[in-house]
Design a protein around this motif. Structure first.
Motif, PDB file in Angstrom:
ATOM      1  N   SER A  16       0.876  -1.174   0.000  1.00  0.00           N
ATOM      2  CA  SER A  16       0.000   0.000   0.000  1.00  0.00           C
ATOM      3  C   SER A  16       0.911   1.220   0.000  1.00  0.00           C
ATOM      4  O   SER A  16       1.823   1.289   0.826  1.00  0.00           O
ATOM      5  CB  SER A  16      -0.869   0.019   1.265  1.00  0.00           C
ATOM      6  N   PRO A  17       0.678   2.186  -0.878  1.00  0.00           N
ATOM      7  CA  PRO A  17       1.593   3.335  -0.953  1.00  0.00           C
ATOM      8  C   PRO A  17       1.289   4.374   0.121  1.00  0.00           C
ATOM      9  O   PRO A  17       0.968   5.520  -0.169  1.00  0.00           O
ATOM     10  CB  PRO A  17       1.358   3.871  -2.361  1.00  0.00           C
ATOM     11  N   THR A  18       1.403   3.932   1.373  1.00  0.00           N
ATOM     12  CA  THR A  18       1.158   4.838   2.497  1.00  0.00           C
ATOM     13  C   THR A  18       2.476   5.445   2.977  1.00  0.00           C
ATOM     14  O   THR A  18       2.502   6.177   3.960  1.00  0.00           O
ATOM     15  CB  THR A  18       0.477   4.079   3.660  1.00  0.00           C
ATOM     16  N   GLY A  19       3.553   5.126   2.289  1.00  0.00           N
ATOM     17  CA  GLY A  19       4.875   5.643   2.619  1.00  0.00           C
ATOM     18  C   GLY A  19       5.891   4.764   1.910  1.00  0.00           C
ATOM     19  O   GLY A  19       5.511   3.755   1.297  1.00  0.00           O
ATOM     20  N   PRO A  20       7.184   5.137   1.998  1.00  0.00           N
ATOM     21  CA  PRO A  20       8.215   4.300   1.374  1.00  0.00           C
ATOM     22  C   PRO A  20       8.289   2.937   2.061  1.00  0.00           C
ATOM     23  O   PRO A  20       7.745   2.764   3.157  1.00  0.00           O
ATOM     24  CB  PRO A  20       9.515   5.080   1.618  1.00  0.00           C
ATOM     25  N   CYS A  55      -3.191   6.931   1.348  1.00  0.00           N
ATOM     26  CA  CYS A  55      -2.086   6.908   0.378  1.00  0.00           C
ATOM     27  C   CYS A  55      -1.367   8.250   0.341  1.00  0.00           C
ATOM     28  O   CYS A  55      -1.984   9.300   0.491  1.00  0.00           O
ATOM     29  CB  CYS A  55      -2.618   6.573  -1.017  1.00  0.00           C
ATOM     30  N   ILE A  56      -0.069   8.180   0.107  1.00  0.00           N
ATOM     31  CA  ILE A  56       0.738   9.395   0.045  1.00  0.00           C
ATOM     32  C   ILE A  56       1.183   9.591  -1.405  1.00  0.00           C
ATOM     33  O   ILE A  56       1.748   8.662  -2.003  1.00  0.00           O
ATOM     34  CB  ILE A  56       1.944   9.278   1.006  1.00  0.00           C
ATOM     35  N   PRO A  57       0.886  10.771  -1.982  1.00  0.00           N
ATOM     36  CA  PRO A  57       1.264  10.992  -3.378  1.00  0.00           C
ATOM     37  C   PRO A  57       2.758  10.745  -3.584  1.00  0.00           C
ATOM     38  O   PRO A  57       3.577  11.195  -2.778  1.00  0.00           O
ATOM     39  CB  PRO A  57       0.910  12.472  -3.628  1.00  0.00           C
ATOM     40  N   GLY A  58       3.091  10.018  -4.611  1.00  0.00           N
ATOM     41  CA  GLY A  58       4.499   9.757  -4.932  1.00  0.00           C
ATOM     42  C   GLY A  58       5.071   8.530  -4.242  1.00  0.00           C
ATOM     43  O   GLY A  58       6.150   8.045  -4.612  1.00  0.00           O
ATOM     44  N   ALA A  59       4.362   7.991  -3.239  1.00  0.00           N
ATOM     45  CA  ALA A  59       4.931   6.845  -2.494  1.00  0.00           C
ATOM     46  C   ALA A  59       5.071   5.614  -3.391  1.00  0.00           C
ATOM     47  O   ALA A  59       6.038   4.856  -3.270  1.00  0.00           O
ATOM     48  CB  ALA A  59       4.074   6.524  -1.273  1.00  0.00           C
ATOM     49  N   ALA A  60       4.122   5.416  -4.305  1.00  0.00           N
ATOM     50  CA  ALA A  60       4.197   4.232  -5.179  1.00  0.00           C
ATOM     51  C   ALA A  60       5.477   4.278  -6.013  1.00  0.00           C
ATOM     52  O   ALA A  60       6.177   3.261  -6.141  1.00  0.00           O
ATOM     53  CB  ALA A  60       2.967   4.172  -6.088  1.00  0.00           C
TER      54      ALA A  60
END
Ligand code: GLU
Length: 306
Positions: A16-20, A55-60
């Motif tokens: 999940s792109p909730t962070g790096p 989700c955090i923008p750019g994390a993916a």
């Protein structure tokens, strides 16, 4: 050693792109990659971005770069769940058509109030079934629908399932859960209009042909729910392997939520070595590629233990 039929193997890593990525998520990424390599299979990366507020923008993009630095590349296109609503809707429609999903009009407050009336053996997280339709309950009773839930009893009746869902975890051994009693009719489409993780993960694992799910032990508790949903949707059941959790210094589960530090990938092998040692594999020197091949060979040899 992996058998020649092993090329049917499809594994995945589904962050999940909730962070790096943090140390714990790299363990799951490495284990799922090694298991796929050891079986001569494919390894797919899927970005699980259905829970958009988390989700955090750019994390993916950062996660994909981190995986690339570690030599871990998806064998197919990287799917993003935010682009797959039509598949989740089709699955929900199929469940509704079979009477296996129902609309729920309860607010959080109403659910809490109903739970306080229940016998103590029900955990606070169990939905009391207020909106379950006839013949299982009274239905919406004039309330506006908010969320959609799986009718577990209806699934059990239709597919002649026992109350308890047993399975064999390749790492943790025999597992079981009584989903109706321990979780209740869980949500498929949330009141805020977002698709629930359980539905999205089951639909995508099946549509991507995933045969083996290798992920962190923190997700083990979801497995029985996913198996009930697979039965309800007539989907195959993958094999499951849950890797040991990496704990923070205070003994708590390391997670993006408790502020786990992003991985320092200035030395990717150092981060990979830490993940490998956590999986019971020896640290390596040399290049990332050499280390990955060594671990793959060891993972293949120890296959019976996974
Ligand atoms: N997206 C989930 C997470 O990052 C993992 C889901 C899964 O592997 O089934 O926690």
């Amino acid at each position: 050693m992996p058998s020649s039929a092993a090329s049917d193997y499809v594994g995945r890593f589904a962050p999940s792109p909730t962070g790096p990525l943090h140390a714990g998520s790299l363990v799951a990424a490495l284990a799922s990659w090694l298991d796929a390599q050891a079986h001569g299979g494919q390894w797919l990366v899927r970005i699980e971005d259905v829970d958009t507020p988390r989700c955090i923008p750019g994390a993916a993009e950062i996660i994909l770069q981190q995986l690339a630095l570690c030599g871990l590349h998806s064998d197919g296109p990287v799917l993003r769940q935010s682009e797959r609503a039509a598949h989740y809707q089709a699955a929900l429609d199929a469940l509704i058509a079979q009477g296996l999903a129902y609309p729920c009009g309860c607010s959080r407050k109403e659910i809490e109030a109903a739970q306080s009336q229940q016998p103590a053996r029900h955990s606070a997280a169990v939905y009391p079934g207020t909106c379950r339709p006839s013949p299982y309950g009274l239905g919406l009773q004039g309330k506006a629908p908010r969320a959609w839930r799986l009718n577990i009893q209806a699934v059990r009746d239709l597919h002649h399932l026992p109350a308890v869902t047993p399975w064999m975890d390749a790492q943790l051994g025999p597992q079981q859960q009584n989903v109706a009693q321990d979780v209740g009719d869980f949500v498929l489409l949330r009141a805020d209009g977002l698709w629930a993780y359980q539905l999205a993960v089951v639909v995508d694992d099946a549509l991507q042909g995933v045969t083996h799910v290798v992920r962190g032990a923190d997700l083990c508790d979801n497995t029985a729910r996913q198996m009930v949903l697979q039965k309800a949707l007539g989907l195959p059941r993958p094999q499951y392997l849950h890797t040991p959790l990496v704990l923070a210094d205070d003994g708590e589960k390391l997670s993006k939520q408790n502020g786990a530090q992003a991985l320092d990938l200035s030395h990717p092998l150092r981060a990979l070595n830490a993940a490998a040692v956590h999986l019971g594999l020896p640290a390596q020197t040399g290049s990332v590629q050499e280390a990955l091949s060594q671990w793959t060979a060891l993972w293949s040899t120890n296959e019976s233990t996974h």
